[in-house]
Design an enzyme around this catalytic site. Structure first.
Site, mmCIF file in Angstrom:
data_model
loop_
_atom_site.group_PDB
_atom_site.id
_atom_site.type_symbol
_atom_site.label_atom_id
_atom_site.label_comp_id
_atom_site.label_asym_id
_atom_site.label_seq_id
_atom_site.Cartn_x
_atom_site.Cartn_y
_atom_site.Cartn_z
ATOM 1 N N HIS A 268 0.507 -1.266 0.356
ATOM 2 C CA HIS A 268 -0.171 -0.377 -0.138
ATOM 3 C C HIS A 268 0.696 1.516 -0.170
ATOM 4 O O HIS A 268 0.666 2.311 -0.841
ATOM 5 C CB HIS A 268 -0.630 0.043 1.089
ATOM 6 C CG HIS A 268 -1.967 1.016 1.326
ATOM 7 N ND1 HIS A 268 -2.960 0.936 1.031
ATOM 8 C CD2 HIS A 268 -1.923 2.251 1.731
ATOM 9 C CE1 HIS A 268 -3.627 2.342 1.132
ATOM 10 N NE2 HIS A 268 -3.022 3.458 1.741
ATOM 11 N N GLU A 269 1.534 1.718 0.744
ATOM 12 C CA GLU A 269 2.339 2.330 0.849
ATOM 13 C C GLU A 269 4.142 2.414 0.179
ATOM 14 O O GLU A 269 3.832 4.013 -0.490
ATOM 15 C CB GLU A 269 3.374 2.187 1.923
ATOM 16 C CG GLU A 269 2.827 2.553 3.324
ATOM 17 C CD GLU A 269 1.891 3.913 3.811
ATOM 18 O OE1 GLU A 269 2.027 4.891 3.036
ATOM 19 O OE2 GLU A 269 0.617 2.951 4.396
ATOM 20 N N HIS A 272 1.690 4.561 -2.687
ATOM 21 C CA HIS A 272 1.648 6.031 -2.127
ATOM 22 C C HIS A 272 2.934 6.837 -2.761
ATOM 23 O O HIS A 272 3.321 7.428 -3.299
ATOM 24 C CB HIS A 272 1.832 6.096 -0.643
ATOM 25 C CG HIS A 272 0.465 6.459 -0.322
ATOM 26 N ND1 HIS A 272 -0.615 7.224 -1.007
ATOM 27 C CD2 HIS A 272 -0.289 5.854 0.844
ATOM 28 C CE1 HIS A 272 -1.524 6.989 -0.782
ATOM 29 N NE2 HIS A 272 -1.511 6.163 0.479
ATOM 30 N N GLU A 298 -3.914 8.160 -2.556
ATOM 31 C CA GLU A 298 -5.102 6.659 -2.406
ATOM 32 C C GLU A 298 -5.489 5.840 -3.192
ATOM 33 O O GLU A 298 -5.132 4.674 -3.118
ATOM 34 C CB GLU A 298 -6.210 7.289 -1.047
ATOM 35 C CG GLU A 298 -6.527 5.774 -0.108
ATOM 36 C CD GLU A 298 -5.886 5.721 0.854
ATOM 37 O OE1 GLU A 298 -4.345 6.663 0.724
ATOM 38 O OE2 GLU A 298 -5.359 4.741 0.982
#
Lengths: 504, 504
Positions: A268-269, A272, A298
Site C-alpha cells: 500500500h505505502e 503512495h 489513495e
C-alpha cells in the site's frame, strides 16, 4: 509577466524546501526520535510550518498575482499566458489563498497543539483512556472550525475542510456517493454472508518479522520502488512521506501473528511512494508537481495494494517466493486457499485491517461522525458512544474498548478532519482508473502473473503521475476515464472478485 | 532593560530551534538519507542555515545591544545588569558579531557548496581520487579565507578561523603549545620504541558487528547515557549531534577485524553526548547553555574514551562482560594482555585509530598544513605531497595512497579549517581536568574498577557541564584547575601510563 511568474516560483520553491524539512521532522518523530525529544520537536515543527506560511504569504504575492491577471473568479490569469503558466497560477493561487487567510500565529499555535495532541493520543490509545484524549480532540475540532471560519465564513465549515483534501467535492456530493456505495456494499455483504466462510487461520500463524521484511522488500523492488530514492522503516502507523525530489520514504510495522497485514501495508505505502516518485521532475519544488489530491493519492496505494496485490494474478507469480521467504510458515498452503484467505470478508473492528468490502463502511462511519463534530451536532465527549452505535449499525460489531474503537486512528489527533473520505474516494478512483487502464492495455493480468508491472506503472506514470497538479481531480478522472467519478466501477470490480471467491 | 534581554533571548531561542533542525538534516544525511536525496538536502541545509543567519542578524539586534550597553570593548554591557545577564550578553554578542559580518548569501552559498563538497569527498576517498576532490578543497579554502576577511580583515586569517572553535587561542599560542607537546611526545615515543612491542593480534580477530554493538550499548548505559534522550546509529564517520534538549544522538561504525576501535569510538561519542546532555536545562535554547568550545568538548570525549575507557581500572570491572558479549572471540585472553594490546603504541596512518601517544602528532600535522593552506604558502594541489612528507617526518610512516592519507578526514571537505587543533587541545584539557578531579575526589580508580562512574560524571556536570558558556575556556580551565592550559598534565599522564605498559 515572465518575471512575475519566476518570482512566484521562487517563493513556491522555498515553500517546498521547507515542507520537505517539515516532512523530515515528522518522519523522524515517528521512526527514530528518542521520547525526550518530543517537546523540542513540537517547537521545531511550529517554527518550520510558521516559516513556510510566512514565505507563502509573502507580501509581494498579491501584487504578482494581480499583475498576472489571476483573481478569485479567474484564477488562471491572463489569457495570453501559456497553458502551463495558467495551470500553474490556478494551482499556486489555491495554495496561497488558503494560507493568506490563516494568520501565521494560528498556524504556529496549531502545530504546537498537534504535536501535543498526537503524543496524548498515543498514550491514550495505549492505556484505553479516551477521557485523557478528549480535551485534545476538542481542541482539534475547535482548530478545524476556526480554520474553516478563516477560509470561508460563508460556507459550511465541513465543506471548507473537505475541499483542502479533495478539491471540488462537498458534503452533499459525498453523502450521495456514499449512500449508493453503502447500499451496494451492504447488498454484496449479504450475498457473501449467505455463503460458507473462508478459512484464513493459516495467515494467523506466527511469522518472524525478519521474514516478513524479506518478502516486503522483495515486493517493493518488484513494483519498481527505487531503493536509491527511498527507504522502508518501522513506525507504529505505516505512512509515506516525501522529504524532497529523490527522497520518498515509507514505513510499515510487523505483526508476528498477521504477516499478510504488514506485507499488504508495505505494498500500500509503495503505491503512495510510486506516485510521489513519478511526479514530474520538471515541476519539482512547484505546486504543479505536487500530487493532485489525497483521494487520487489513495487511489494509487489501493490500486497496488488491492487491485494488484490482493489479486490472483499477482500471487500466481509471487506465491512461491512468499512461501520460500517465510518458510516454513505456509509450506502446506496452496495458492487458491492462500488467495481466498487473503481476501476473506468479515466485518471487524479496525479500519486498516478491514477487507475490501467492509473497508469503505469504516470510512463512511468516520465521515458521518466528523461532519457531526464540525457542525456541532456531536460533542467530543459523546464520540465513544456514537462510534460504537455506528459500528453496530453499519458493521454489526461493537468494539470492546475505545482503543479498538474511536481511538484507533491518528487522523483526528492531528486535526485532520475532512481527510477520511479520501480513503473511500480512493477506492472509487482506483477501480475507475483500472477499468480505463485495462481497456487500453488489454491483458495486464497476464503481466502481473509473470511478475511484470512495468506496463501498468507506465500507464499510471504517463496518464496520472506525470500530470502533477496541472489538472483538478475532476478534470483528471474525466480525461482518463471519459466519465466523472462514480461508484459503479468499484462495485462491479468487487462483485466480480467476490463472486469468484465466495461462489455466488 | 529586562525587555531588551527578553527580546534577544527570543531571537536566540529561534536560532537554537533552527540549528536543531539543521542538525537533524545533517544527522539524517549521514545515517539514513537515500543517495538520490542529496541535492534536495543541500537546498534544505542552505535554506535553514540562511534562515538561522537571518534571524540571528535581525535588524533589531544592534539597537537592543546598544540599549544594554554592550559594545565591542565592553561586551558584557551595563554594569547594573545581573552577572548572568552580563555573561549572556558576552556570549550572544560573540555569536551575533560573527554572523552580522557574514552576508546571508555567503552563508547560503557555502552551505550548498559544503553539501556538494562532502559528497565529492566521500566519492574521492572511496576511489582514491584526490584530483576529483581538489577543486572542492580549493573552494573550501577560499570560503574560509573569505570568511576570515569578512570577520576581521586586519587579523591573520587563520587566527580568525581558530577563534571560532577555541576562543582565546591563536596560531602563535598553538605553535608554542604544540612545539612543547611534539618534543614531549617524541621523547616518549623513543622510550617506548626502545622496549619490546606489545602484541595486539587478538584485537584483530574477526568479531561480528552485532556482538560489538552489544558491548557498545552496555558501555553507553554504564556511563549513564540515557536512551530516552538519545540514540546510537551507524554512519561512515562517528559523530555526536544535538537535535535539541532531550535529543542527543551519537553514531559509530563496526569493523569486523577491529572490535576495539568501534567500542572505543562509541565511548568517545558517549563522552561528547554526556556533555551535551549535561548542559544546563535552565539555559536551553540560549547560547549560554551551549558547549563552551570544541576543545573543551573534545576533552569530555577523550576523558571517557582514554583516561577512563582505556584505563586498567575500567577494564578490571568490565573485561568479563566484554569477553561474554563478544564470546568466543577473546575467550583465551587475560586482562593484562588485553589492556596492553588496547594501548599499543605504534605510528600509523589513520588519525582516528591512532594511540594516545601518536594521536596528537596527527593533529599537529593537520594544523601545520591547514595554516599553510589558509596563508597561501601551500596550494591545494600540493596537499598530497606535503601530507606524505609530514607523515614521514612526524611519524616515520608514509601512506600508500591518498585515501589513507590526506583524504582520510571529513573536516576540510566541510570547510572546517581551524577545527583540527581542538583535538590536541582536548587531550591537554582532559588530562588537566582529570588531575583536578582526582585531587578533589581521591580514589576514582576504585570507582571505575567497581563500574561506578557517577562521582566522576557528577564532578564534570557540576564543575563543567552546568556552566554552559558562562565562562570562556580560558576562565574555565583556570577556575577548575587553578592554572592556565598546559602541556604538562597530559605528558605526565602519558608517561605514567606507558611506563607501566612498556616497562621503562
Amino acid at each position: 509577466m515572465e518575471k512575475a511568474i519566476q518570482e512566484l516560483k521562487k517563493i513556491d520553491a522555498d515553500v517546498h524546501v521547507l515542507s520537505g524539512v517539515d516532512a523530515l521532522l515528522g518522519w523522524d518523530q515517528e521512526t527514530y526520535m528518542p521520547p525526550e525529544g518530543l517537546e523540542t520537536r513540537g517547537e521545531q515543527l511550529a517554527m518550520i510550518e510558521g516559516l513556510a506560511h510566512d514565505r507563502l504569504t509573502d507580501p509581494a504575492v498579491p501584487g504578482l498575482l494581480a499583475e498576472l491577471g489571476s483573481t478569485d473568479s479567474n484564477p488562471m490569469g491572463d489569457a495570453s499566458l501559456s497553458e502551463e503558466h495558467r495551470r500553474y497560477l490556478r494551482c499556486f493561487r489555491r495554495a496561497w489563498a488558503r494560507a493568506a487567510k490563516l494568520p501565521g500565529d494560528f498556524v504556529r499555535e496549531r502545530a504546537r497543539a498537534v504535536s501535543a495532541s498526537q503524543a496524548a493520543w498515543i498514550e491514550a490509545r495505549a492505556t484505553d483512556d479516551f477521557p485523557a484524549f478528549e480535551p485534545h480532540l476538542a481542541k482539534m475540532v475547535d482548530f478545524a472550525k476556526r480554520e474553516a471560519a478563516c477560509l470561508d465564513p460563508a460556507a459550511k465549515p465541513y465543506d471548507v475542510l473537505l475541499d483542502q483534501y479533495e478539491p471540488g467535492i462537498d458534503q452533499a456530493k459525498l453523502a450521495e456517493l456514499f449512500s449508493e456505495l453503502k447500499a451496494g456494499l451492504s447488498a454484496l455483504l449479504d450475498k457473501i454472508r449467505s455463503r460458507p466462510q473462508v478459512d484464513d487461520s493459516a495467515l494467523k500463524r506466527p511469522c518472524p518479522p525478519g521474514k516478513q521484511e524479506t518478502f516486503s522488500r522483495r515486493a517493493m523492488a518488484l513494483l519498481s520502488f527505487d531503493s536509491g530514492s527511498g527507504r522502508l522503516d518501522l513506525s507504529a502507523h505505516p505512512f509515506t512521506t516525501t522529504i524532497g525530489h529523490g527522497d520518498v520514504r515509507i514505513t510499515t510495522r510487523y505483526h508476528e501473528r498477521n504477516f499478510a497485514s504488514s506485507i499488504m501495508s508495505t505494498v500500500h505505502e509503495t503505491g503512495h511512494a510510486l506516485y510521489e516518485l513519478g511526479l514530474p521532475e520538471r515541476w519539482k519544488r512547484s505546486c504543479l508537481g505536487d500530487a493532485v489530491s489525497m483521494a487520487v493519492h489513495e487511489s494509487q496505494s489501493r490500486f497496488w495494494e488491492n487491485l494488484v496485490g490482493r489479486g490472483l494474478p499477482f500471487w500466481k507469480g509471487q506465491f512461491g517466493a512468499l512461501k520460500a521467504d517465510i518458510a516454513p510458515v505456509i509450506d502446506d498452503l496452496g495458492l487458491t486457499d492462500f488467495y481466498r484467505a487473503l481476501n476473506k470478508v468479515e466485518p471487524s473492528l479496525i479500519r486498516v485491517d478491514a477487507d475490501e468490502v467492509t473497508y469503505s463502511l469504516h470510512v463512511i462511519l468516520r465521515f458521518e461522525l466528523e461532519a457531526a463534530l464540525v457542525s456541532g451536532s456531536l460533542s467530543t465527549r459523546d464520540v465513544p458512544g456514537a462510534w460504537n452505535e455506528a459500528m453496530r449499525s453499519l458493521l454489526g460489531v461493537v468494539p470492546p474498548d475505545n482503543a479498538s474503537g474511536c481511538l484507533q486512528d491518528i487522523h483526528w489527533s492531528m486535526g485532520s478532519l475532512g481527510y477520511f473520505p479520501s480513503y473511500a474516494l480512493g477506492n472509487l478512483y482506483s477501480a475507475q482508473f483500472a477499468q480505463a487502464m485495462r481497456k487500453e492495455l488489454g491483458d495486464i493480468d497476464g503481466d502481473f502473473a509473470r511478475g511484470e508491472f512495468g506496463r501498468a506503472l507506465g500507464w499510471l506514470r504517463l496518464n496520472l503521475h506525470d500530470r502533477g497538479s496541472s489538472l483538478t481531480p475532476t478534470e483528471l478522472v474525466l480525461d482518463l476515464t471519459g466519465a466523472s467519478l462514480s461508484v459503479r466501477p468499484f462495485l462491479s470490480y468487487l462483485e466480480g472478485k467476490y463472486a469468484g471467491i465466495y461462489g455466488f
